[in-house]
Write a protein that holds these residues in place. Structure first.
Motif, mmCIF file in Angstrom:
data_model
loop_
_atom_site.group_PDB
_atom_site.id
_atom_site.type_symbol
_atom_site.label_atom_id
_atom_site.label_comp_id
_atom_site.label_asym_id
_atom_site.label_seq_id
_atom_site.Cartn_x
_atom_site.Cartn_y
_atom_site.Cartn_z
ATOM 1 N N VAL A 90 0.845 -1.208 0.000
ATOM 2 C CA VAL A 90 0.000 0.000 0.000
ATOM 3 C C VAL A 90 0.878 1.255 0.000
ATOM 4 O O VAL A 90 0.556 2.246 -0.663
ATOM 5 N N ARG A 99 -2.089 9.723 3.023
ATOM 6 C CA ARG A 99 -2.481 8.560 3.850
ATOM 7 C C ARG A 99 -3.099 9.038 5.162
ATOM 8 O O ARG A 99 -2.726 10.068 5.703
ATOM 9 N N VAL A 737 -7.472 4.144 3.962
ATOM 10 C CA VAL A 737 -6.133 4.338 3.406
ATOM 11 C C VAL A 737 -5.883 5.834 3.233
ATOM 12 O O VAL A 737 -4.863 6.381 3.620
ATOM 13 N N LYS A 828 -7.727 -2.351 0.692
ATOM 14 C CA LYS A 828 -6.360 -2.798 0.394
ATOM 15 C C LYS A 828 -6.384 -4.011 -0.533
ATOM 16 O O LYS A 828 -5.565 -4.127 -1.449
#
Ligand SMILES: Cc1ncc(COP(=O)(O)O)c(C=O)c1O
Length: 1009
Positions: A90, A99, A737, A828
């Motif tokens: 990621v 993020r 995320v 993810k």
């Protein structure tokens, strides 16, 4: 601790072990370890990460059922991409500066429930709703859903999981059903042509208003609405009129003097108070003025009333839900829209038409698609994309099941009961204010309305609250004789026995307004009347359609993930489906809780402050969000700000919505690598500094990458006085995320029918809530009948206060069951699945865009231009060939005409991803053979795809193809066990548009075939 230790072990192993050993180490780790810090349990008993005593751990954790790849598969995919943990992957995929902390969407912020816990919680909330016998009417009824339709359509994934029928060869079932819907509407309204559904009656009325204006050459800016039109329709019309700068006049049309600037008039038939009026003379007057007459009406009433098409209507619209679709606190319901032939090319929404396939056989497909917003963009007058296909199918099936005779019987009973109530009420000394009616009465009870409401409430009955002197009631199919006696007791204060009631000897429908013409003579409405026949018809049609029940549907930008049974179950409980949207709010406390919890969770996920769940689709969300931005500018004395910057790569609904919200669209360029051209954005933002209202951006971009420049872009807009609208269609790549607020947005819409697991229903329903930053919260949409929205709210954008309320339950359940960690693990995994596919297809296809670390986002864009150059093979040829492999093709020719946009979602397992990649690789081999000249360019296995049974059973003399039948239909071994057959060959779109046929075959046509 366990996770960190395991990862350290893996890292050490990576440095020192040979590759095979490393593979073993990764595969033997649980998923929790693969997910690193944010690891979660897998198959519950396989890990003790969450529970001190694994044996006590729940066995029905939803994340395990929702996320396709298991721990071993996740590890394998990570390894193939060269990562030893999900976190490392990621980190390379999503830019660092956007993020969010793992705590933002975590099990602390959104605790997970197991499937069984969810059902218990849903039952608790259901019990907080109070199901009264409801006669409020106003466009919503207690529908009787035939069980055969409830179980086999509404609750059947074969009907609710397919996508919009853009690939007609594998969608003939629902296309046929939607043609039934169109035919039903055309026949009952007596209009020339009808579409296959709009979002709700109020937005359909808004479409009629805009269409009247567009047809009049944009000079006639006044639209007149009769006082008898429903208040929710009026509110939505006001919102829409504002965007287009139209002058909306509410008047008594009987006395209103038409002026030359009037483009159209809207009446309701029967009107909000139940009165049925003869508008024939009005229609003549309107036409003499060069204006159009739109009529909002009720399909059941039209079985008894002279239809609008017989007295001069140009446009007829309404809600089809009383044909077997639950009230469901306001929706989802399919609105209908019909018009005269002269207007058909301006009609909004989806239109299904008949064409033929390459073998000359009749076949259905979407007609006149050039009218659609993704082609017309800012020239579009409507932004309809997702509509209400599933509900249109239910209504059509209801008409098929009951047929004209059954519908007449239902309407006759409803009208007779209304007549009995009228007679009894009048005998008791009250008067009914509307002498001509179908099912709705307005009872005059001077000073006595509240006493009537009190008596009604004590019997668990809701009536329409009009004022202190009037009470309204609307009867429907669900009403029984004992309901009628209760109603009489409420109005007259006296007990009446059912046996004392007899069928009325008269009707209150004036003879000039009684229907004499036949309706629904087509064979399909006169055949399937037993449950056996109906069930077989429903399954016969479903068997022609490819849905998630068959295979992955990797449609880029559409996020076709699992629609879990556990999240669908509460939807059809009576405590949720039998609540009227305008019922007293204390009867809808369970719904209020769902609305509150879902709104709060969506705010946690997006990083925003407040939400409105009112918009009925993504595009409706765009429109609502832009109206909110406009209202914000106006509140600061900057109402002149009307320029909306939109990248050329944006979805077509973006520019269409901006126009509807009263903005002017200025396009922004994209770079060769697919990213936003930030310097062009800066130049345009500065050029329009004084007029800049908004910038619309889709993130990750429609090219399938997380662009680094997003925060910079948002900063530029803010510095120049604009607001940022983030199109959240791709939110599935973001949850836990990053989020739209962190990226720099002020407002975003979410497609709950994408990221939050509401099924696409074969073209709808959808829900497009908007989430906004604190400064925009005061402007969130209101509703005229139920308190909702901000302190300085814009008017309604949908007919019902919480839009398609009942399906909010699906997203609520999805979020609650996954919990924070399951939600972020889903995103993810969606990223991982897409990147794994990109890796598998590398060397076979050209990946158009990736980031500096070679990563795509949750979808990938492959470019097929080279095949066109070398062998004349187009994107469509690859798409149709995929049908032979049993797959729904990815999104084709968008956002780039030579490309396919592939989005696997997190719900697909490694095996399914591989099956799809194997198919794509095999097609590449087939294309190579064509390029090498082994098959002619105009007669090959791609150009002739798909291959239905009718094609492969051609006699040898007609099988003039340079490949075998086996190569055509079993190109890979798995297909021998698992074959989905397209039911028609490739369809000729142009033929169908030139010879437009949008209704079912007649008796004669069926006979001649
Ligand atoms: C990027 C994007 N924006 C907006 C929309 C419109 O959403 P809806 O179809 O729900 O109106 C879509 C639909 O596919 C989309 O892909």
């Amino acid at each position: 601790m366990r996770c960190a230790r395991s990862l350290a072990v893996v890292a050490r192993a990576r440095r020192s072990s040979p590759p095979s050993l490393l593979r073993l180490s990764l595969a033997s780790l649980g998923r929790a370890q693969c997910f690193g810090q944010s690891g979660r349990s897998r198959r519950a008993l396989s890990t003790a990460a969450d529970y001190s005593h694994a044996v006590f751990a729940p066995l029905d954790t939803f994340a395990d059922r929702h996320i396709g790849p298991d721990a071993g598969e996740t590890a394998k995919m990570l390894e193939r991409l060269g990562y030893d943990s999900m976190d490392a992957f990621v980190d390379d995929t999503v830019p660092k500066h956007i993020r969010v902390a793992a705590t933002t969407v975590s099990n602390d912020s959104i605790p997970p429930l197991t499937e069984s816990e969810l059902l218990v919680r849903a039952k608790e909330l259901a019990a907080q709703n109070k199901v009264f016998r409801t006669y409020i009417g106003m466009g919503y009824h207690t529908a009787v859903v035939p069980p055969v339709i409830l179980r086999n359509v509404l609750e059947n994934p074969a009907w609710y999981t397919p996508y919009t029928p853009y690939q007609p060869e594998i969608a003939q079932g629902r296309l046929e059903s939607l043609v039934n819907f169109q035919t039903m509407v055309m026949s009952l309204t007596a209009m020339d042509i009808a579409n296959a559904s709009l979002l709700d009656e109020a937005t359909a009325a808004a479409e009629a208003m805009v269409m009247s204006y567009a047809v009049s050459g944009s000079k006639k800016r006044t639209f007149v609405v009769d006082r008898g039109v429903a208040p929710q329709t009026l509110a939505v019309l006001r919102t829409r009129a504002k965007g287009f700068g139209l002058n909306l006049v509410v008047a008594d049309v009987a006395t209103y003097e038409l002026t030359p600037d009037v483009s159209g008039v809207l009446v309701q038939y029967p009107d909000i108070n139940g009165q049925v009026t003869d508008y024939t003379a009005l229609a003549d007057k309107i036409h003499a003025n060069g204006s159009l007459l739109s009529v909002a009406t009720d399909l059941l009433a039209l079985t008894m009333l002279k239809p609008p098409g017989e007295w001069g209507a140009d446009i007829v619209l309404g809600n089809s839900a009383r044909f077997g679709v639950p009230a469901a606190y306001g929706g989802p319901h399919a609105a209908f829209f019909a018009c005269t032939n002269t207007l058909k090319r301006k009609m909004p929404g989806r239109l299904i038409g008949l064409s033929k396939d390459t073998m000359g056989q009749p076949a259905y497909r979407l007609a006149l698609q050039t009218r659609e917003q993704h082609i017309r963009r800012e020239k579009a007058t409507s932004n309809i994309c997702t509509a209400q296909a599933l509900l249109a199918n239910m209504a059509a099936m209801y008409a098929v099941y009951h047929g004209p005779t059954g519908l007449r019987a239902i309407a006759g009973k409803v009208h007779a009961f209304a007549q009995i109530v009228k007679d009894a009420v009048e005998s008791a000394g009250l008067t009914v204010a509307n002498p001509a009616f179908f099912d709705t009465l307005t009872v005059a009870a001077p000073g006595g309305a509240s006493a009537i409401h009190e008596r009604a409430a004590s019997l668990g009955i809701n009536l329409r609250r009009i004022d202190n002197d009037h009470v309204g009631l609307t009867l429907d199919e669900s009403v029984s004789l004992s309901d009628v006696t209760d109603l009489l007791a409420v109005f007259t204060g006296k007990e009446v026995s059912a046996s004392s009631l007899s069928p009325p000897s008269q009707t209150s429908i004036p003879s000039s307004l009684r229907r004499s013409s036949e309706f629904l003579p087509h064979p399909v409405f006169n055949t399937h009347h037993s449950e056996t026949e109906m069930m077989r018809y429903i399954f016969h049609l479903a068997s022609k359609d490819l849905g998630l029940v068959h295979a992955m549907i990797p449609l880029g930008s559409c996020t076709m993930k699992l629609n879990s049974t556990s999240s669908m179950i509460p939807l059809t409980w009576p405590e949720f489906s039998n609540i009227h949207p305008f019922a007293p709010t204390e009867q809808a406390a369970g719904y209020a809780r769902v609305v509150k919890e879902l709104s709060e969770d969506l705010c946690k996920i997006t990083g925003f402050y407040a939400a409105s769940l009112q918009p009925n689709s993504g595009a409706a969300g765009e429109y609502a969000g832009l109206c909110v931005i406009k209202a914000y500018h106006e509140s600061r004395g900057e109402g002149h700000r009307d320029v909306c910057l939109i990248p050329v790569s944006a979805h077509g609904t973006n520019p269409a919505s901006a126009i509807m919200a009263g903005m002017k669209v200025v396009s922004v360029k994209t770079m060769g690598d697919g990213s936003l051209d930030v310097s062009d954005l800066r130049a345009k933002a500065e050029q329009y500094k004084d007029k800049l209202a908004a910038f619309m951006i889709t993130y990750p971009s429609t090219f399938g990458v997380f662009e680094d420049g997003v925060t910079e872009a948002c900063k530029i807009i803010h510095e120049n006085g604009g607001q940022v609208y983030l199109d959240g269609a791709n939110l599935n790549a973001q949850v836990g995320v990053t989020n739209p607020a962190t990226c720099g947005g002020d407002v975003c819409h979410l497609n709950l029918h994408k990221t939050f697991a509401i099924p696409h229903g074969g073209g709808g329903p959808g829900v497009g809530p908007i989430c906004v930053a604190e400064h925009l919260a005061p402007f969130l949409p209101s509703h005229p009948l139920v308190a909702t929205g901000g302190d300085n709210a814009i008017e309604a954008v949908s007919a019902a206060p919480f839009g398609s309320a009942s399906i909010l339950l699906i997203s609520w359940a999805y979020v609650k069951m996954l919990g924070g960690r399951g939600l972020s693990d889903s995103s993810k995994t969606a990223l991982l699945n897409a990147n794994y596919m990109a890796e598998r297809l590398r060397g076979h296809y050209t990946l158009r865009y990736k980031n500096s670390k070679n990563r795509v986002a949750h979808e990938l864009l492959i470019d097929l231009a080279e095949f066109d150059k070398l062998a004349g093979l187009k994107v469509t040829d690859f798409a149709k060939r995929l049908q032979d492999f049993g797959f729904h093709p990815p999104t084709c020719s968008w956002p780039i005409s030579t490309c396919m946009l592939i989005e696997p979602t997190e719900s697909e397992s490694l095996e399914e991803l591989d099956r799809f990649c194997d198919a794509m690789i095999k097609i590449r081999e087939e294309a190579d053979a064509i390029i090498a000249g082994k098959q002619p360019k105009d007669n090959n296995v791609l150009k002739n795809a798909p291959h239905p049974i009718a094609a492969i059973t051609l006699p040898d003399s007609e099988w003039n193809r340079p490949y075998t039948r086996e190569q055509a239909v079993f190109p890979l071994p798995f297909l021998r066990q698992r074959k989905f057959w397209p039911t028609v060959a490739r369809i000729d779109d142009a033929y169908g548009d030139i010879n437009l046929v949008c209704e079912c075959p007649s008796v004669e046509e069926v006979a001649s075939n």
